[in-house]
Each structure stands twice: as C-alpha cells, then as structure tokens.
Design a protein around this motif. Structure first.
Motif, PDB file in Angstrom:
ATOM      1  N   GLY A  18      -0.157   8.308   2.251  1.00 25.23           N
ATOM      2  CA  GLY A  18      -0.758   8.107   3.112  1.00 25.23           C
ATOM      3  C   GLY A  18       0.485   6.787   4.010  1.00 25.23           C
ATOM      4  O   GLY A  18       1.164   5.832   3.904  1.00 25.23           O
ATOM      5  N   VAL A  19       0.504   6.971   5.747  1.00 27.07           N
ATOM      6  CA  VAL A  19       1.475   6.475   6.262  1.00 27.07           C
ATOM      7  C   VAL A  19       1.030   5.309   6.163  1.00 27.07           C
ATOM      8  O   VAL A  19       0.069   4.253   5.812  1.00 27.07           O
ATOM      9  CB  VAL A  19       1.513   7.069   8.057  1.00 27.07           C
ATOM     10  N   ASN A  20       2.005   4.062   6.220  1.00 28.10           N
ATOM     11  CA  ASN A  20       1.790   2.711   6.398  1.00 28.10           C
ATOM     12  C   ASN A  20       0.192   2.419   7.295  1.00 28.10           C
ATOM     13  O   ASN A  20       0.763   2.604   8.469  1.00 28.10           O
ATOM     14  CB  ASN A  20       3.144   1.931   7.579  1.00 28.10           C
TER      15      ASN A  20
ATOM     16  N   ILE B 179     -14.607   7.454   2.484  1.00 34.27           N
ATOM     17  CA  ILE B 179     -15.386   6.706   3.884  1.00 34.27           C
ATOM     18  C   ILE B 179     -14.866   5.286   3.704  1.00 34.27           C
ATOM     19  O   ILE B 179     -15.710   4.848   3.115  1.00 34.27           O
ATOM     20  CB  ILE B 179     -16.021   7.018   5.179  1.00 34.27           C
ATOM     21  N   GLY B 180     -13.999   4.506   4.144  1.00 33.61           N
ATOM     22  CA  GLY B 180     -14.220   3.554   4.907  1.00 33.61           C
ATOM     23  C   GLY B 180     -14.818   2.993   5.728  1.00 33.61           C
ATOM     24  O   GLY B 180     -14.611   3.344   6.995  1.00 33.61           O
ATOM     25  N   VAL B 181     -15.328   1.556   5.478  1.00 37.29           N
ATOM     26  CA  VAL B 181     -16.419   1.302   7.276  1.00 37.29           C
ATOM     27  C   VAL B 181     -16.091  -0.077   6.908  1.00 37.29           C
ATOM     28  O   VAL B 181     -17.408  -1.179   7.143  1.00 37.29           O
ATOM     29  CB  VAL B 181     -17.797   1.742   6.533  1.00 37.29           C
ATOM     30  N   GLY B 182     -14.870  -0.558   6.294  1.00 35.19           N
ATOM     31  CA  GLY B 182     -14.759  -2.064   6.578  1.00 35.19           C
ATOM     32  C   GLY B 182     -13.989  -2.233   5.642  1.00 35.19           C
ATOM     33  O   GLY B 182     -13.146  -1.803   4.899  1.00 35.19           O
ATOM     34  N   GLU B 183     -13.294  -3.959   5.751  1.00 37.86           N
ATOM     35  CA  GLU B 183     -12.715  -4.674   5.112  1.00 37.86           C
ATOM     36  C   GLU B 183     -12.695  -4.919   3.791  1.00 37.86           C
ATOM     37  O   GLU B 183     -11.538  -5.426   2.843  1.00 37.86           O
ATOM     38  CB  GLU B 183     -11.691  -5.350   5.479  1.00 37.86           C
ATOM     39  N   LYS B 184     -14.047  -5.152   3.157  1.00 37.33           N
ATOM     40  CA  LYS B 184     -15.179  -5.803   1.831  1.00 37.33           C
ATOM     41  C   LYS B 184     -15.169  -4.905   1.378  1.00 37.33           C
ATOM     42  O   LYS B 184     -15.032  -3.845   1.596  1.00 37.33           O
ATOM     43  CB  LYS B 184     -15.800  -6.788   2.914  1.00 37.33           C
TER      44      LYS B 184
ATOM     45  N   GLY C  98      -4.740   2.017   4.885  1.00 38.72           N
ATOM     46  CA  GLY C  98      -5.390   1.050   4.461  1.00 38.72           C
ATOM     47  C   GLY C  98      -5.620   2.057   2.751  1.00 38.72           C
ATOM     48  O   GLY C  98      -6.625   1.647   2.009  1.00 38.72           O
ATOM     49  N   LYS C  99      -4.145   2.057   2.599  1.00 36.80           N
ATOM     50  CA  LYS C  99      -3.954   2.482   0.450  1.00 36.80           C
ATOM     51  C   LYS C  99      -4.827   1.964  -0.434  1.00 36.80           C
ATOM     52  O   LYS C  99      -5.438   1.883  -1.010  1.00 36.80           O
ATOM     53  CB  LYS C  99      -2.827   2.746   0.802  1.00 36.80           C
ATOM     54  N   THR C 100      -3.533   0.316  -0.272  1.00 36.40           N
ATOM     55  CA  THR C 100      -4.353  -0.279  -0.862  1.00 36.40           C
ATOM     56  C   THR C 100      -5.435  -1.316  -1.257  1.00 36.40           C
ATOM     57  O   THR C 100      -6.100  -1.015  -1.739  1.00 36.40           O
ATOM     58  CB  THR C 100      -2.870  -1.778  -0.449  1.00 36.40           C
ATOM     59  N   THR C 101      -5.591  -1.250  -0.053  1.00 32.53           N
ATOM     60  CA  THR C 101      -7.334  -1.613   0.422  1.00 32.53           C
ATOM     61  C   THR C 101      -8.332  -0.461  -0.028  1.00 32.53           C
ATOM     62  O   THR C 101      -9.366  -1.306  -1.027  1.00 32.53           O
ATOM     63  CB  THR C 101      -7.647  -1.880   2.019  1.00 32.53           C
ATOM     64  N   SER C 102      -7.381   0.594   0.238  1.00 31.17           N
ATOM     65  CA  SER C 102      -8.460   1.178  -0.207  1.00 31.17           C
ATOM     66  C   SER C 102      -8.616   1.103  -1.953  1.00 31.17           C
ATOM     67  O   SER C 102      -9.471   1.108  -2.636  1.00 31.17           O
ATOM     68  CB  SER C 102      -8.815   2.710  -0.127  1.00 31.17           C
TER      69      SER C 102
ATOM     70  N   VAL D  99     -10.579   8.279   4.404  1.00 36.64           N
ATOM     71  CA  VAL D  99     -10.855   8.043   5.598  1.00 36.64           C
ATOM     72  C   VAL D  99     -11.320   6.872   5.972  1.00 36.64           C
ATOM     73  O   VAL D  99     -12.224   6.181   5.486  1.00 36.64           O
ATOM     74  CB  VAL D  99     -11.884   9.273   6.079  1.00 36.64           C
ATOM     75  N   THR D 100     -10.692   5.837   6.392  1.00 33.87           N
ATOM     76  CA  THR D 100     -10.654   4.674   6.664  1.00 33.87           C
ATOM     77  C   THR D 100     -10.553   3.708   7.769  1.00 33.87           C
ATOM     78  O   THR D 100     -11.467   5.141   8.635  1.00 33.87           O
ATOM     79  CB  THR D 100      -9.278   4.040   5.852  1.00 33.87           C
ATOM     80  N   LYS D 101     -11.396   3.009   7.987  1.00 35.82           N
ATOM     81  CA  LYS D 101     -11.763   2.546   9.283  1.00 35.82           C
ATOM     82  C   LYS D 101     -12.460   2.761  10.686  1.00 35.82           C
ATOM     83  O   LYS D 101     -12.752   3.166  12.044  1.00 35.82           O
ATOM     84  CB  LYS D 101     -10.324   2.140   9.974  1.00 35.82           C
ATOM     85  N   LEU D 102     -13.362   3.955   9.366  1.00 33.54           N
ATOM     86  CA  LEU D 102     -14.663   3.865  10.829  1.00 33.54           C
ATOM     87  C   LEU D 102     -15.839   3.297  11.559  1.00 33.54           C
ATOM     88  O   LEU D 102     -16.538   3.166  12.352  1.00 33.54           O
ATOM     89  CB  LEU D 102     -15.263   5.357   9.730  1.00 33.54           C
ATOM     90  N   ASP D 103     -15.317   1.861  10.738  1.00 32.74           N
ATOM     91  CA  ASP D 103     -16.160   1.224  11.676  1.00 32.74           C
ATOM     92  C   ASP D 103     -16.038   0.428  12.678  1.00 32.74           C
ATOM     93  O   ASP D 103     -16.603  -0.299  13.550  1.00 32.74           O
ATOM     94  CB  ASP D 103     -16.125  -0.348  10.404  1.00 32.74           C
ATOM     95  N   GLY D 104     -14.107   0.945  13.028  1.00 37.69           N
ATOM     96  CA  GLY D 104     -13.742   0.613  14.359  1.00 37.69           C
ATOM     97  C   GLY D 104     -14.009   1.222  15.502  1.00 37.69           C
ATOM     98  O   GLY D 104     -15.671   1.589  16.016  1.00 37.69           O
TER      99      GLY D 104
HETATM  100  N1  LIG Z   1     -11.867  -2.726   9.555  1.00 36.34           N
HETATM  101  C1  LIG Z   1     -11.726  -1.554   8.481  1.00 36.34           C
HETATM  102  N2  LIG Z   1      -9.874  -2.377   8.242  1.00 36.34           N
HETATM  103  C2  LIG Z   1      -9.333  -1.276   6.887  1.00 36.34           C
HETATM  104  C3  LIG Z   1     -10.355  -0.147   6.273  1.00 36.34           C
HETATM  105  N3  LIG Z   1      -9.618  -0.101   5.443  1.00 36.34           N
HETATM  106  C4  LIG Z   1      -8.716  -1.203   5.783  1.00 36.34           C
HETATM  107  N4  LIG Z   1      -8.027  -1.351   6.184  1.00 36.34           N
HETATM  108  C5  LIG Z   1      -6.931  -2.547   7.102  1.00 36.34           C
HETATM  109  O1  LIG Z   1      -6.066  -1.935   7.400  1.00 36.34           O
HETATM  110  C6  LIG Z   1      -4.990  -2.758   6.822  1.00 36.34           C
HETATM  111  C7  LIG Z   1      -4.226  -1.626   6.432  1.00 36.34           C
HETATM  112  O2  LIG Z   1      -4.861  -2.013   5.429  1.00 36.34           O
HETATM  113  P1  LIG Z   1      -3.653  -1.675   3.493  1.00 36.34           P
HETATM  114  O3  LIG Z   1      -4.627  -1.441   2.732  1.00 36.34           O
HETATM  115  O4  LIG Z   1      -2.825  -2.905   3.898  1.00 36.34           O
HETATM  116  O5  LIG Z   1      -2.906  -0.293   4.395  1.00 36.34           O
HETATM  117  P2  LIG Z   1      -1.242   0.530   3.387  1.00 36.34           P
HETATM  118  O6  LIG Z   1      -0.651   0.341   4.084  1.00 36.34           O
HETATM  119  O7  LIG Z   1      -2.326   1.768   3.384  1.00 36.34           O
HETATM  120  O8  LIG Z   1      -1.515   0.064   1.837  1.00 36.34           O
HETATM  121  C8  LIG Z   1      -5.656  -4.389   6.214  1.00 36.34           C
HETATM  122  O9  LIG Z   1      -5.932  -5.559   6.863  1.00 36.34           O
HETATM  123  C9  LIG Z   1      -7.121  -3.907   5.974  1.00 36.34           C
HETATM  124  O10 LIG Z   1      -7.776  -4.648   5.599  1.00 36.34           O
HETATM  125  C10 LIG Z   1     -11.750  -0.133   6.702  1.00 36.34           C
HETATM  126  O11 LIG Z   1     -12.411   0.973   6.152  1.00 36.34           O
HETATM  127  N5  LIG Z   1     -11.896  -0.957   8.587  1.00 36.34           N
END
Ligand SMILES: Nc1nc2c(ncn2[C@@H]2O[C@H](COP(=O)(O)OP(=O)(O)O)[C@@H](O)[C@H]2O)c(=O)[nH]1
Ligand SMILES: [Mg+2]
Length: 416
Positions: A223-225, A393-398, A228-232, A367-372
């Motif tokens: 995925g692009v920079n 799907i990602g709905v937050g950072e936790k 949310g790859k690493t977080t997911s 699919v991340t950040k659907l909470d935003g």
């Molecule tokens: N609000 C929100 N933030 C997210 C979610 N998934 C990832 N993030 C945030 O997006 C930013 C980039 O995430 P990261 O995992 O480092 O992206 P990567 O570059 O693809 O590895 C971080 O600040 C994460 O906390 C999500 O589902 N919701």
C-alpha cells in the motif's frame, strides 16, 4: 456470528489461493522443507540469510536439503493451538483428506467470534465516521414524491460520496427496478431499497480471511505511504495472537529506521518474533522471514512492505520482486497479498486497487480510517470495478479498531 478470520486445516491438495500469474516459476518445488538444525523458537531479530544476493541466486539451498518432518509443524498449529470450535461450516471442509495424518482429522473451524457488544460499538464508530455522507444521502429521501428529481439528487449524493460513475449508474438502475417491483410510493421506503441494493453490490467483498491451509500462511501487505499498513498488521497480529496463532513479522520496509521500529513496537506489544535487518534488501528480509517461519513452525508470517506510489514503476517492481522471492522460500507463498487503502483517499483508492492488483494480483483489501472524513462510497466503486474481498476495515488507531467487513452493516452505516 462474525469471526475475525477463518481457520482451515491444510489439505494436501489445497490449491494456492493466488494463481501465480506472471511470476517466475520457483526453481525447485519443496513442499515441506524444515531444517532440522533450526530450533522451533529461535531468538528474536535473527536474520536467517544475511546475504541478499545469495537469496536471489540460490533461494532453495538453505532449506532444500532436509525432507519434511512428519508434518509436526502442521499438527502443532492445528491440533494444539486452535480455539474451541465455535462452528463448523460444512462448505469449508477439506475436499480431500490430507496425507499427513495429524491434521487431516481436524475439521475447519471458525475462531474468535466477535461478542455482539463489541461489534455494536464498532458499528457506532463506523456510523459516526460515515455520518456526514449518510445524512447527505438520507436528505434525498425526505420529500413526498418519488420522481426524477429524487433520482437526480441521489445521483449527485452518491457521486459526492466517492461512489464513482459506474457504481452510481448501476445503483440507480437497480434501485429504479426495485421501486418498480415493490410498487412503493413512499420516498422513505426507497431508502431501504437503496440499502438493499447497496448491500447486494457490496456482498462479493464480504469474505473471511482464511488461515491454516498452509504452514505458515504467508501474508504480504502492500500500500502507499501512510495508508495504515503497519498499524493494520499490528492490529491483525493482536487478533491472531489472541486466537492462539503464532505470528512472525517481517520488517520489509527497510528504507526507514522508523518504519522498522514501528513494527518492532507492535512485535513487542504482542510478544511475537520479528525479522528485521537494518538497511537490508526488502526481498531478502521477506525471504528470511518465510524461511524462519517454516523452520520455527509459525502459523502466520506477515510481511510489512514500504509505502509505494503506483506511479513509481521501479518501486512496484520491487514489490513484485518481494513476491517472487517469497515464492522461492515457499513455492505456494505468498498465500495472501493484501492492499491497505486509506478510506479518505476517495476515488484515488480505486486507482490504487487497480495499479496494485495489476502488479501483484491482490487477494484482499484492508480499508482504513473509515472513522475519519471517509465517505465510504468508494467501496461500492471497488465492488463494481475490482471486486476484491475486503477482509478488514479500520475504524480508529487503537488495536481493537480493526473489524471484519459486513456488506449489510456497511450499507446501513453509509445510509444512516
Ligand atoms: N483514524 C485512523 N487512523 C489510522 C487507522 N489506521 C492507521 N491509522 C493511522 O495512520 C497513520 C499511518 O499509519 P501507518 O500504519 O504507519 O501507515 P503505513 O505507512 O501504511 O505503514 C498512523 O498515524 C496510524 O495511527 C484507522 O483505521 N483510523
Ligand atoms: Mg509502515
């Protein structure tokens, strides 16, 4: 009800989930190589093959010499670690008994069922994330008549919600037919019909991630920079670890020290092992991780890659190389190639899906950040044009903010 992922027993004849289209054939097919010398739980952060050149040139040499060891890796993974069977769907039973006795008798199971209460709170987060979109679509149905104006306003609202022209056209035609069939004259009822049409359009995207058919299941994440790859991966690791699965992480985003460290934090937090190499070649690190995953009897190897812009051709080439080299460590791997997309990127997300799918033959999406501020309609566009399963799907950072995708729930949340 919902499970985070599905666990299947490995069948000897299991076809690879991903056809290796366009891949270089692996020079030697080694079904179950497991070096006897490697301890099942080697210490953390130990690159197995430090020489990238050697990895590419002679990928099979470190593992090819030893024959399979009576399937102990698989037997351990399935018999010993699976959670109590919650349900045994008949359609997921292995077609043929495996030749490896211990695991052949283990029926596929569904693990980590989601407690209803936690799913409710997730729905609320999704709903509040999509609220703006939902309310603008919902206002279309507040009038008293079902007329051309209603459909025009709906078309506009769907396009504004990132649904794209094709999916919007499809939905409008489908909806008009449903209105005709139901003979309704109430605009409020049309909203429910739209929810059904949307749920039907999204249905092909609803599919559980299956693990356990391979030992280990190798999952490459691209995925692009910032998508949310690493977080997911961190969130997924937690869910897998909670379900008793042993996970090995591969820090194949080797360009930035911060990226390695970020994955390292998730590894520590979840007490799982990580293969990481400062400034190493991403493909070599991935190869090492898959080799180590096999040797150590891991259930899942998750490969975190660097951010890639699809327009940067040489970078896409590098992802393809990672995929090819992983196949050299395990002929059937990677078993999953996932693309992480940021739900906020709208129609651009569809372009990313196309570009990464063309290059890597994706098997699933997160699919991340659907909470935003995400508008959510892009999932309809994806369903219409590249129906690749949305595993999560990602709905937050936790850590708890990663959920399985339900077409019906998503459609309802989008129109709420
Ligand atoms: N609000 C929100 N933030 C997210 C979610 N998934 C990832 N993030 C945030 O997006 C930013 C980039 O995430 P990261 O995992 O480092 O992206 P990567 O570059 O693809 O590895 C971080 O600040 C994460 O906390 C999500 O589902 N919701
Ligand atoms: Mg990252």
């Amino acid at each position: 009800m919902f499970s985070f992922f599905k666990k299947k027993s490995p069948a000897a004849d299991a076809a690879p989930l991903l056809p290796p289209a366009g891949q270089e054939p692996a020079p030697v097919s080694v079904p179950e190589p497991a070096p006897v010398s490697a301890p099942p739980q080697a210490p953390l952060q130990t690159p197995v093959t430090p020489n990238p050149t050697k990895v590419t040139a002679e990928p099979q040499s470190p593992v090819a010499a030893e024959p399979a060891k009576a399937g102990w890796l698989r037997g351990l993974g399935l018999g010993g670690k699976a959670a109590a069977p919650a349900s045994v769907p008949a359609d997921t039973a292995p077609k043929n008994p495996s030749t490896q006795a211990p695991q052949a008798s283990v029926a596929p199971i569904t693990i980590a069922p989601e407690p209803a209460s936690s799913r409710d709170s997730w729905m609320n987060r999704l709903k509040s994330g999509l609220r703006k979109t939902g309310s603008s679509i919902a206002t279309v149905f507040t009038g008293t008549q079902i007329d051309e104006q209603l459909y025009e306003e709906l078309e506009e609202a769907l396009l504004m919600a990132d649904t794209g022209v094709k999916a919007t056209t499809h939905l409008l035609e489908d909806l008009k037919q449903r209105v005709k069939d139901s003979k309704t004259t109430d605009p409020a009822a049309v909203k429910d019909l739209l929810a059904s049409a949307l749920a039907d359009l999204l249905a092909p995207l609803e599919k559980p991630l299956v693990i356990g058919e391979h030992s280990p299941t190798v999952i490459m994440v691209a995925g692009v920079n910032g998508a949310g790859k690493t977080t997911s991966i961190g969130k997924l690791t937690k869910h897998l670890a909670d379900a008793g699965q042993s996970v090995l992480l591969a820090a194949a985003d080797t360009f930035r020290a911060a990226a390695r460290e970020q994955l390292g934090v998730w590894a520590t937090r979840n007490t799982v092992e990580i293969i990481s190499q400062e400034g190493g070649d991403p493909a070599a690190v991935s190869f090492d991780a898959v080799t180590a995953g096999k040797a150590r009897g891991k259930d899942v190897v998750l490969v975190d890659t660097a951010g890639r812009l699809p327009t940067q051709l040489h970078l896409m080439e590098e992802l393809k190389k990672i995929k090819r080299v992983v196949t050299k460590a395990d002929a059937s791997a990677p078993h999953q190639v996932l693309l992480v997309i940021d739900g906020n990127t709208g129609q651009n997300a569809l372009n990313q899906v196309r570009a990464f799918d063309d290059a890597l033959q994706l098997t699933g999406l997160i699919v991340t950040k659907l909470d935003g501020t995400a508008k959510g309609g892009v999932l309809a566009a994806i369903a219409q044009e590249r129906p690749i399963p949305v595993y999560f799907i990602g709905v937050g950072e936790k850590v708890e903010d990663l959920e399985t995708f339900s077409a019906k729930e998503f459609a309802q949340a989008l129109l709420a």
